[in-house]
Structure formats: C-alpha cells, structure tokens
Design a protein around this motif. Structure first.
Motif, mmCIF file in Angstrom:
data_model
loop_
_atom_site.group_PDB
_atom_site.id
_atom_site.type_symbol
_atom_site.label_atom_id
_atom_site.label_comp_id
_atom_site.label_asym_id
_atom_site.label_seq_id
_atom_site.Cartn_x
_atom_site.Cartn_y
_atom_site.Cartn_z
ATOM 1 N N LEU A 45 0.805 -1.217 0.000
ATOM 2 C CA LEU A 45 0.000 0.000 0.000
ATOM 3 C C LEU A 45 0.838 1.268 0.000
ATOM 4 C CD1 LEU A 45 -2.743 -0.948 2.641
ATOM 5 C CD2 LEU A 45 -2.985 -0.907 0.156
ATOM 6 N N PHE A 46 2.070 1.185 0.470
ATOM 7 C CA PHE A 46 2.889 2.390 0.625
ATOM 8 C C PHE A 46 4.211 2.240 -0.120
ATOM 9 C CE2 PHE A 46 0.218 2.070 4.404
ATOM 10 C CZ PHE A 46 -0.345 3.325 4.460
ATOM 11 N N GLN A 47 4.768 3.390 -0.433
ATOM 12 C CA GLN A 47 6.130 3.433 -0.968
ATOM 13 C C GLN A 47 7.097 3.197 0.184
ATOM 14 O OE1 GLN A 47 5.525 6.643 -4.573
ATOM 15 N NE2 GLN A 47 6.070 7.436 -2.570
ATOM 16 N N PRO A 48 8.215 2.535 -0.082
ATOM 17 C CA PRO A 48 9.153 2.249 1.009
ATOM 18 C C PRO A 48 9.730 3.519 1.606
ATOM 19 C CG PRO A 48 10.135 1.701 -1.094
ATOM 20 C CD PRO A 48 8.699 2.014 -1.375
ATOM 21 N N VAL A 49 10.242 3.387 2.802
ATOM 22 C CA VAL A 49 10.789 4.533 3.530
ATOM 23 C C VAL A 49 11.924 5.189 2.737
ATOM 24 C CG1 VAL A 49 12.003 5.209 5.643
ATOM 25 C CG2 VAL A 49 10.085 3.606 5.769
ATOM 26 N N ASN A 50 12.730 4.394 2.048
ATOM 27 C CA ASN A 50 13.877 4.931 1.304
ATOM 28 C C ASN A 50 13.535 5.183 -0.168
ATOM 29 O OD1 ASN A 50 13.612 2.305 0.527
ATOM 30 N ND2 ASN A 50 15.833 1.840 0.578
ATOM 31 N N TYR A 51 12.222 5.364 -0.408
ATOM 32 C CA TYR A 51 11.793 5.555 -1.808
ATOM 33 C C TYR A 51 12.485 6.759 -2.435
ATOM 34 C CZ TYR A 51 8.755 6.742 -5.741
ATOM 35 O OH TYR A 51 8.282 7.077 -6.996
ATOM 36 N N TYR A 52 12.534 7.903 -1.742
ATOM 37 C CA TYR A 52 13.144 9.118 -2.300
ATOM 38 C C TYR A 52 14.660 9.068 -2.223
ATOM 39 C CZ TYR A 52 8.480 11.081 -2.576
ATOM 40 O OH TYR A 52 7.170 11.303 -2.909
ATOM 41 N N THR A 160 1.009 11.738 -0.007
ATOM 42 C CA THR A 160 -0.424 11.763 -0.312
ATOM 43 C C THR A 160 -1.215 10.835 0.604
ATOM 44 O OG1 THR A 160 -0.148 10.044 -1.989
ATOM 45 C CG2 THR A 160 0.038 12.337 -2.718
ATOM 46 N N LYS A 161 -0.539 9.943 1.336
ATOM 47 C CA LYS A 161 -1.204 9.005 2.240
ATOM 48 C C LYS A 161 -0.757 9.220 3.677
ATOM 49 C CE LYS A 161 -1.465 5.444 -1.353
ATOM 50 N NZ LYS A 161 -1.090 4.065 -1.737
ATOM 51 N N GLY A 162 -0.577 10.463 4.031
ATOM 52 C CA GLY A 162 -0.062 10.786 5.359
ATOM 53 C C GLY A 162 -0.898 10.244 6.509
ATOM 54 N N PRO A 163 -2.212 10.531 6.559
ATOM 55 C CA PRO A 163 -3.028 10.029 7.683
ATOM 56 C C PRO A 163 -3.028 8.507 7.786
ATOM 57 C CG PRO A 163 -4.188 11.762 6.505
ATOM 58 C CD PRO A 163 -2.991 11.438 5.678
ATOM 59 N N LEU A 164 -3.075 7.869 6.572
ATOM 60 C CA LEU A 164 -3.062 6.404 6.592
ATOM 61 C C LEU A 164 -1.720 5.880 7.073
ATOM 62 C CD1 LEU A 164 -4.706 3.878 5.969
ATOM 63 C CD2 LEU A 164 -3.818 3.950 3.617
ATOM 64 N N VAL A 170 1.123 4.069 14.074
ATOM 65 C CA VAL A 170 0.548 3.908 15.420
ATOM 66 C C VAL A 170 0.147 2.457 15.651
ATOM 67 C CG1 VAL A 170 -1.372 4.566 16.904
ATOM 68 C CG2 VAL A 170 -0.216 6.303 15.539
ATOM 69 N N GLY A 171 -0.405 1.819 14.607
ATOM 70 C CA GLY A 171 -0.785 0.411 14.723
ATOM 71 C C GLY A 171 0.402 -0.480 15.008
ATOM 72 N N PHE A 172 1.528 -0.220 14.339
ATOM 73 C CA PHE A 172 2.730 -1.001 14.594
ATOM 74 C C PHE A 172 3.136 -0.915 16.061
ATOM 75 C CE2 PHE A 172 5.171 -3.131 11.328
ATOM 76 C CZ PHE A 172 4.429 -2.868 10.181
#
Length: 487
Positions: A45-52, A160-164, A170-172
């Motif tokens: 669902l998300f781009q990896p942390v080191n995407y940029y 673009t998916k900041g809240p998610l 937080v879930g982690f």
C-alpha cells in the motif's frame, strides 16, 4: 491416584503465574504475526521509507553531466523533471554570489564555508538528511553546490497518504499492547469462569446459613486450592453449627420432657396428699386407724414426690460441664463386702437370694483402687434396686465382680421377667419407665438407668443390658480407675 492428582485444584498463585506467562508468550507470538501481516500490507500500500533516497543517484548523475551549467535557471525545468517535488527539496547555490534557485528555502542554506566543507557528504538536521554535491565546470573548477533535502520516514515517503501512514505507524507500536490487553481479557474470563462457580457455591451456602437452613451439603468447591480449603472449612463450620443447633434442640426438648414428666409424675402423689389432707382437715368421723392410714399415705406420697425431684436434679447435675468425679483411694475388697452386706439385708426382707462372686486378679491385692466411692455406690444401688424390683419372692440375684489392674468389671443378673425388645432399645434413655408388660410399678421418673449410664461413662467405662439364656435381665459394666479428679 493419577486422576486424583489431576482433579486437585491448583493454588491461585500458580494459576496467576501460569496465565501471566501464557499471556506474555501468546502476546509476543501474536504481535510477531500481526507485524508480519502489517509489513506485508505496508509493502503493497505504501512506498518504502527509502523511496526518495533511491532517487538521489539519478539526480547526482544529472548534476555531474551538466556540471556548472546547472547554475543557469534555464535548466531548472530539466532538473525538476527528475527531482520528485513531493519528497525532495533542492537548491542550486552558486559560490560566486547570488541566491540561486530551487524549492528549498534560502534560510536552510548554510554559509559558503560550510557548503564547501560538506561537499560530497551528507548530514542530518531536524529529522532531515542534507546532501551536498559539487557543481564544476569543464576544467574541474568548483562553481556551485547542489543541496538536496529529504526524509527517511513512511509519512515522508508517502505524502499523499499521510493520515493512513500515521495510522499504520501507530498500529505497529500499539500491536503488543493490544495483544496484551486481548489475551489478558481472554484469560481473565477463563479464570473468572473457573472461580465463579466456587464463589457462588460459598455465597449460596452463606445465604442458607443466614436463613438458619443447615440441612444441606456444600459439596466439592473447586476453582483453586485456596477456595477448596475455604469450602472444606465452610462445610466443617456448617456441620458444627448444625450439631450445635441439634444439641441445643435436644437440650430444649429434654427440658420440656423433664418438665412434662415432672408434672405428670407429681400429679398423682400431690393429688393423694391433697385428698387425704382435706379428709384430715375435716377432723370429724375419723377413728385413729383411719387417721393413721391418711397420715401414712401423705407421708408415702410426699416421699415419692421428693424422690422424683431428687432424680430430676441429679440427672440435670450430671449433664453440667462443671460435674466432676472425685477419685480417692479405696480398698476395693472392703468396699464390695460392705455393699454385699447392705444388699443381702434388703434381699432377705424381700425373700430374694443374693449370690456373689468377687475375684481380684491384681498382683498386689492390697493396693488401693482410685474411684469415686459415692458415685459407684449410686450405680450399684440403682442396678440392685432395679433387680430387686423385678425379681419375685424366692428368686435369685447374681452379682459378679472382677477386679483387674486399672479397672472393675461387674455383672448383675436377676431371675425376673427379663427385658423386652423395647427395653433393650430405650432402657438408658431419659424418662424411659420400662415396658408396661414388665413394669410392676411406675413410681419412678425413668431416670435411674440414664443416671447409671452417665456415671459409668464418666468413669471412662461402658455398660450393656441384655437377657440371660435361662431368663432374667443382665447388666454388665466396666469402669476405669480414676487418677485424681476426672470430669
């Protein structure tokens, strides 16, 4: 044996420790599984942390290709084609002077000396990573610096998916706590289901006792070893209370029976006394012989009433906790001979033959025997009076006595009608007057045999009643030697 050990409830402390360990183990296992599942979702669902961070090499290659020419703002559009605007901010800084251009504010650009010192390096400030890359001309002369800024975080990599992304982060962090809370609740309910029936059982029993209902059995209390111990103590308390109430009821019933028996037994002699006293009070038309019979009747019935009252008092006295037997040294042989002489005189008056047989099996026959002489005389007097009452003229009473070390055993048998089945069942009960078919008179309160049995048992002995093979009642009893005072 194995089943018994399995069914034994475990202590609460052991149950709590076991459940705590299971909660920790299962929470860790569930957290690991959930983390793996969340990580799988994050990767899809998300781009990896080191995407940029992965975009940095391509930007560096462009800067190396263009070199100093990149300082020209006309190349800005080309640079921004490969610089992701959402995740990387940049600034092209000329060293010759000027503000340059880019999406990074001028306030975040360090001084010229710091720019030169950090060339081909990166540093981290305020949660961001800064990359400093030199811009050189064709002659390898340093003309400027390309400054890049990005962040290594899930939110920064997915603007673009900041809240998610925040929710997933937080879930982690919340997974272990949620698992601990969930398993604690689950195991708590299991422990509650295990302990609640035992607690309800004890509460129901307490409510029944509060209502004076003791006619129940608590049964086995499970749940834990401590609750089982409380249940056992509770059952013992219930049984003790029930026994105490039953004893109290029996005492009350005995008191009522005694009052009723006393009223019944005193009615006849007092009526006779009253009637004859009234005749004497008239004082007319009575000769001396009739007066003598009236006085004799009054005297006899008054004596009978006194005897009834004395028996009642004696029975009550024997049941008091303060009643004590007083053991004194007595010469057993002399005591038995004295009682034999007394009973022989009474038997002769009734034309009854008394046969005695005394044996002393002690090594030292001169040794004194400790007993309560007065109370033992009372036992023998009651048994002999009973035997004389039912032995007809010309009959025989046999009295045997065996003296042993520390005990006396006696047998008194008569040649009367013997004991009926009813007698054998109730003879030693309070107020039992004997089978009417056997009784010759009712001039007693029915306490003689009760007093005999109580005194024998106070001496630490026993007494039995039966019939001889040839007919007649037979009483056997044994008492132990007293040591000082015996309650």
């Amino acid at each position: 044996m194995g089943k018994k050990m399995t069914d034994t409830p475990k202590p609460l402390r052991r149950q709590f420790i076991t459940q705590a360990l299971w909660i920790l183990f299962l929470s860790a296992l569930a957290s690991l599984v959930l983390w793996v599942g969340l990580f799988f979702l994050v990767t899809h669902l998300f781009q990896p942390v080191n995407y940029y961070e992965k975009k940095i090499p391509s930007i560096i290659r462009l800067a190396d290709q263009e070199g100093g020419a990149l300082l020209d703002p006309a190349l800005r559009s080309r640079l921004e084609e490969i610089v992701p605007r959402e995740g990387i901010l940049y600034r092209v800084v000329p060293l010759a002077g000027g503000t340059g251009y880019g999406t990074l504010s001028e306030g975040e650009v360090p001084k010229r000396t710091e720019l030169i010192r950090n060339l081909n390096q990166s540093d981290q400030r305020n949660g961001y990573i800064y990359v400093y890359h030199p811009l050189v001309d064709s002659e390898e002369g340093l003309m400027g610096v390309l400054l890049l800024r990005y962040a290594l975080s899930l939110v920064a990599s997915n603007p673009t998916k900041g809240p998610l992304a925040i929710a997933f982060a937080v879930g982690f962090m919340a997974v272990p706590f949620v698992c601990l809370a969930g398993f604690s609740f689950w195991f708590g309910r299991r422990l509650e289901k295990r302990l609640t029936p035992a607690v309800h059982l004890l509460m129901d029993g307490a409510e029944k006792i509060e209502k004076s209902d003791l006619d129940f059995t608590l049964g086995q209390v499970g749940g834990s070893r401590e609750l089982a111990a409380i249940g056992s103590a509770f059952e013992r308390m219930r049984f003790a209370l029930r026994s105490s109430l039953e004893k109290q009821w029996r005492i009350e019933q005995s008191r009522r029976d005694m009052v009723a028996a006393l009223a019944h037994d005193l009615f006849t002699p007092l009526t006779l006394i009253q009637g004859h006293a009234e005749q004497l009070s008239k004082g007319q038309g009575h000769d001396e012989e009739r007066k003598r019979r009236y006085v004799e009747t009054i005297h006899t019935n008054a004596d009978r009433a006194i005897r009834l009252l004395e028996e009642m008092q004696e029975a009550t006295r024997l049941e008091l906790p303060t009643f004590v037997l007083h053991g004194v040294p007595v010469e057993a042989g002399a005591f038995l001979k004295q009682k034999r002489d007394e009973y022989t005189t009474l038997c002769v008056m009734r034309e009854i033959q008394l046969q005695t047989e005394f044996r002393d099996e002690r090594k030292d026959r001169q040794q004194l025997f400790h007993l309560d002489e007065r109370r033992l005389s009372q036992v023998l007097d009651n048994l002999m009076a009973n035997a004389m009452r039912y032995t007809p003229a010309g009959g025989v009473i046999k009295w045997r006595c065996l003296i042993r070390e520390g005990s006396l055993e006696m047998e008194i048998a008569d040649s009367g009608p013997g004991l009926s089945e009813k007698d054998l069942r109730f003879l030693f009960d309070k107020f039992y007057r004997g089978d009417p078919a056997r009784s010759l008179d009712q001039g007693h309160a029915g306490l003689g045999m009760f007093i005999v049995k109580t005194l024998v048992e106070k001496h630490g002995g026993w007494i039995t009643a039966g019939n001889m093979p040839q007919g007649g009642a037979c009483f056997r009893f044994r008492i132990r030697e007293l040591d000082g005072e015996r309650v």
